[in-house]
Design an enzyme around this catalytic site. Sequence first.
Site, short mmCIF file in Angstrom:
data_model
loop_
_atom_site.label_atom_id
_atom_site.label_comp_id
_atom_site.label_asym_id
_atom_site.label_seq_id
_atom_site.Cartn_x
_atom_site.Cartn_y
_atom_site.Cartn_z
N GLN A 147 47.65 36.48 -147.90
CA GLN A 147 46.18 36.50 -147.82
C GLN A 147 45.58 35.76 -149.02
OE1 GLN A 147 44.47 37.57 -145.23
NE2 GLN A 147 42.50 37.00 -146.14
N GLU A 231 33.85 37.99 -134.48
CA GLU A 231 35.20 37.53 -134.21
C GLU A 231 35.73 38.22 -132.95
OE1 GLU A 231 37.81 37.96 -137.55
OE2 GLU A 231 36.68 36.55 -138.80
#
Length: 260
Positions: A147, A231
């Site tokens: 990440q 999303e």
Amino acid sequence: MTGNRRGKRRRAFVLILLFLVLSGFNFFVSPHIRDKAGEGETVSVSASAPAQSETVREETSPSEEDKVSTVDKSSEYLILVNKTHGLGKNYEPEDLKNVNSVAGDRDGKYQKMRRKAANAFNRLTKAAKREGHIIKLTSGYRPYSYQQVLYRQYVKEDGKNRAEQYSAKPGYSEHQTGLVADVSSPSVNYNLVQAYGNTAEGKWLAKNAHKYGFIIRYPKGKEDITGYEYEPWHLRYVGKDAAAEIYSRGVTLEEYLGES
């Protein structure tokens, strides 16, 4: 003398008769008076009649907001990770496993989810396929280090403010929980785009994901609560009961947990 005795006898007879009549009247009437006054007698109430102490309620169905949740909100599958709730740098679930439906050109290292979530995801994709929809995982569990690479790349490309509308800082990504599946389909070339929400697959997910324990984590119109753009591809496993409540109420995970 004889007349007086006869008169006395008549009066006595009349008094006795009057006493008997009055006593008989009280015998027949007094039990009913006691029933009404409640003086120690048990009064039977018909089963079909409501008790006087009960309040008559309107026969209306409670709204979803009024229903008392029976879900254990301390469940490990309801862990909240967002811009203000993070995970440790070394956090990694112990029960990660591969899922069955994976986009072919993706890095296999990141196609895992926690066991319960992975099993639920497999059931979801099988159900979608039976109805003619191909849905595949593009990104599952991501460790802190990966990440970090992604976040730095997005900041370099779009700047910090823009990048943080769609990418989490390392340690604050839901993907690190192992409960997330970014999904896509051939209809959008397995890209992660908002237009996915208008595809047949995206609509199927919006309508059915909760049946398998998933929610659309970042819904349209809730950006000010979630902190991220809409999303339609980002599925978060929370368990079937919690997912059903979140879906029926139309809330985010933050709102459901009282953290909004």
